[in-house]
Enzyme design. Sequence first.
Site, short mmCIF file in Angstrom:
data_model
loop_
_atom_site.label_atom_id
_atom_site.label_comp_id
_atom_site.label_asym_id
_atom_site.label_seq_id
_atom_site.Cartn_x
_atom_site.Cartn_y
_atom_site.Cartn_z
N TRP A 111 9.38 4.57 -4.10
CA TRP A 111 9.06 3.33 -4.81
C TRP A 111 7.87 3.49 -5.76
O TRP A 111 7.78 2.84 -6.76
CB TRP A 111 8.81 2.18 -3.83
CG TRP A 111 7.53 2.24 -3.04
CD1 TRP A 111 7.29 2.95 -1.91
CD2 TRP A 111 6.31 1.53 -3.32
NE1 TRP A 111 6.01 2.75 -1.46
CE2 TRP A 111 5.39 1.87 -2.31
CE3 TRP A 111 5.91 0.64 -4.32
CZ2 TRP A 111 4.09 1.35 -2.28
CZ3 TRP A 111 4.63 0.12 -4.30
CH2 TRP A 111 3.72 0.49 -3.27
N ASP A 140 6.62 -8.68 7.83
CA ASP A 140 5.49 -8.28 6.99
C ASP A 140 4.25 -9.03 7.46
O ASP A 140 4.32 -9.79 8.43
CB ASP A 140 5.80 -8.55 5.50
CG ASP A 140 5.14 -7.50 4.61
OD1 ASP A 140 3.91 -7.33 4.69
OD2 ASP A 140 5.86 -6.84 3.83
N GLU A 156 1.84 1.65 2.52
CA GLU A 156 0.57 0.93 2.40
C GLU A 156 -0.10 0.68 3.75
O GLU A 156 -0.35 -0.45 4.13
CB GLU A 156 0.82 -0.41 1.67
CG GLU A 156 1.34 -0.20 0.26
CD GLU A 156 1.58 -1.49 -0.50
OE1 GLU A 156 1.35 -1.50 -1.72
OE2 GLU A 156 1.99 -2.50 0.09
N HIS A 198 1.39 -3.46 7.22
CA HIS A 198 2.09 -4.74 6.97
C HIS A 198 2.54 -5.38 8.28
O HIS A 198 3.68 -5.80 8.43
CB HIS A 198 3.28 -4.51 6.04
CG HIS A 198 2.89 -4.25 4.61
ND1 HIS A 198 2.32 -5.22 3.81
CD2 HIS A 198 2.99 -3.13 3.83
CE1 HIS A 198 2.08 -4.71 2.59
NE2 HIS A 198 2.46 -3.45 2.59
C1 TNX Z 1 4.39 -3.05 -2.94
S1 TNX Z 1 7.07 -1.64 -2.41
C2 TNX Z 1 4.89 -3.27 -1.68
C3 TNX Z 1 5.23 -4.63 -1.25
C4 TNX Z 1 4.87 -5.64 -2.30
C5 TNX Z 1 5.27 -5.12 -3.66
C6 TNX Z 1 5.10 -6.08 -4.79
C7 TNX Z 1 6.33 -1.50 -1.09
C8 TNX Z 1 6.85 -0.50 -0.19
N1 TNX Z 1 5.23 -2.25 -0.83
O1 TNX Z 1 4.63 -4.91 -0.02
O2 TNX Z 1 5.53 -6.83 -2.01
O3 TNX Z 1 4.52 -3.96 -3.93
O4 TNX Z 1 5.74 -5.62 -5.95
#
Ligand code: TNX
Length: 757
Positions: free
Chosen positions: A395, A194, A329, A265
């Site tokens: 998610w 990450d 993200e 990330h």
């Molecule tokens: C979202 S869940 C993210 C993570 C963070 C998390 C914190 C996801 C695919 N991405 O990078 O750690 O929220 O709850």
Amino acid sequence: MIKYIPILFLSFCSYHLIAQNNQQVTPAPAFTQNQTGVFHFDKKTGIVSAGKNYDKEALLFNDLLQQFYGYRLPISKNASKFSSNSNKIILQFNATIKDEGAYELQVADHSILISSGNSTGIFYGLQTLLQLLPPEKMDACDIAGILIKDKPRFAYRGMHLDVARHFSSAAFVKKYIDYLAMHKYNNFHWHLTDDQGWRIEIKKYPLLTSVGGCRAETLVGRYGSDLYDNTPYCGFYTQQQIKEIVAYATARHINVIPEIEMPGHAMAALASYPYLGCTKGPYKTFETWGVIEDVFCAGNDSTFHFLEDVLTEVMALFPSKYIHIGGDECPKERWKHCVQCQKRIKDNHLKDEFALQSYFIQRIEKFINKNGRSIIGWDEILEGGLAPNATVMSWRGEQGGIEAAKQKHNVIMTPGEWCYFDHSQSLNEDSITIGGYVPLEKVYGYEPIPASLKPDEIHYILGAQANLWTEYITNPKKIEYMIFPRMTALSEVLWSPKASRNWDSFEDRIPQLMKRYKLWGANYSNAFYDLQAKVVPLPHYKIGWYLSTKSKNDKIIIANSESLTSAYEYTEPVEIKTSGLWQAALQDENKKIVSNWVKQQFLLNKASGKPVTLTYPPAGKYAGSGGFSLVDGVVNTMGMSKSSQFLGFNGSDMEAIVDLGEKTVFQSINLHAFAQPASWIYPATQVTFYSSDDGVSFTELATVSLPDAKRNHIFQYQKPGIAQFIKIKADALKVIPSGLPGAGYKPWIFFDEIEIN
Ligand code: TNX
């Protein structure tokens, strides 16, 4: 209910057990039937690994026995090795029990027979047997006759662990895998890379761990605090350690899914090899949380060569059919301004940057498929077109999963509302969490098959998974606190037949589960039994403190001072008549305090408890108790420690009218407010104070602005006056100016309390 009745007069048998049914086994088996007979279990009980070779399963059972009770049982392939009158646990192949993980377990007078057509079933039968043993140290016990026929509801039962934000040692990862196995989970999703750290050794790219495995410092406290610990943080697993962990998991019938994040990330990778980014750096391994604009460059082939090299080493280490490639993200900002990325879009006739993300994922998918594996990606991989064979991890709610299933793709459900174990499980956490609220009942109530799917779409839902992101989870004790008992609740969602899921039965088992966590040496959260405290309006404009608990054995005691000698038993909401400190805690039958003291400081003034009219409604989760939140006597001087005691407005001003009930003399008026630009919460641009005798025609008293407003700030009017009604109007920015977090969006404004002295 199983009852354990200790009998202390026999030293070799410190425990006697009368079992009436299987209620202690979690996840609850698909079928159970009480039978006659009692099996006496002691150190001489033999394990017979009959027919097929189940020695491995027997040895692993012995490892856990050793760990929890301090001894092992003798194992033999041949029943005749044990004396004919000794009691035996027989592990037997039974070709008719075909489903992966299915087993039967029968407890009779002198034998416990565990049978299955596969070694996974034998392994799970032994995990069930472990739970038929008492949750306390013992040398011997009796197990009542029972027949269990069991099999999993979902094929995919997963737990995730983020080791990038905070690292977990190889030894703890093995312990985590033990926890999964004891709950019959069969997939461990290992989030290895990450922005904040690259945690897997890649021989061809050593800088990934020597540079990307370290960050110079880490954010302290809540997101947005801008405080750093000034301490380097490093950690990674060698390939040798990874092989050992994979073998450890495989022996426990757990598949390990590695996640290598792309295209977003990726800061740790970019810091190690800046040529992988669009701007070429300089980059550094990220020191705070959130989403970052620097991502892998999608225009350069060298990015793909790098990722293919990395994935080649990853696939050699992990036999998993699935390789997780992230996909979540990924801001498109850098790609928009990158000549190479724009050229890629043009050359491939892509519509936009979202299509470029899709190109990225599909290109990687092709490579992974060519190597005989499949990709999993977070639900953002739906944007711009799904890669042909991808499995989607949903998610951001259930919607991504629903859409993917409708497109005939496999899905693993992991929606935040039920499955994010980094979220708080209590409204009163005593350490920081990322936020949210996912209490135990919520997890237990989760149904992985979305109601809107058609019957022929349901089979695309392989199962579900809980995620443990570790921004605020820095050590094993906290990991255990966050997963127990929630992962036990989720195991029942994933394993047990839907029709037999029963919250009341689960709730009855919680005290026994907690004893078992103690037996395992595991930390856990007691939040389910928390003392819940709320400030509430009472009749006649009074303020009350309301306390409650789900604990059936504990009493609530309460004290109105620093000194606890005045504590007494709580029976109904107490009226708060003066400023000062109140405290409450749970007390058990032996008068021992068994919870933290919940403290509440009250600051009463002429506005406290008085009726408040709000001109604009507060927004969503930040609506508190409406106008009462502004006069509840609670001033949060520590920042937004409890968002429920603030009122938040999004895109509107705030206007509140307090009715003091009669003409009242005052010396000053204060409006307590909160700001946190990182979360798009900005100070009001100005606040105007008014007074009135009839609540209709108001006289302006003053307008105040605070150019240097801090996180906690107060708009003050400090002149004496007399009035029945006070109106306060706070003006928000119309839009967040460019260059600031959330630029272009409507800001939030947050208020805590109106104080009239
Ligand atoms: C979202 S869940 C993210 C993570 C963070 C998390 C914190 C996801 C695919 N991405 O990078 O750690 O929220 O709850």
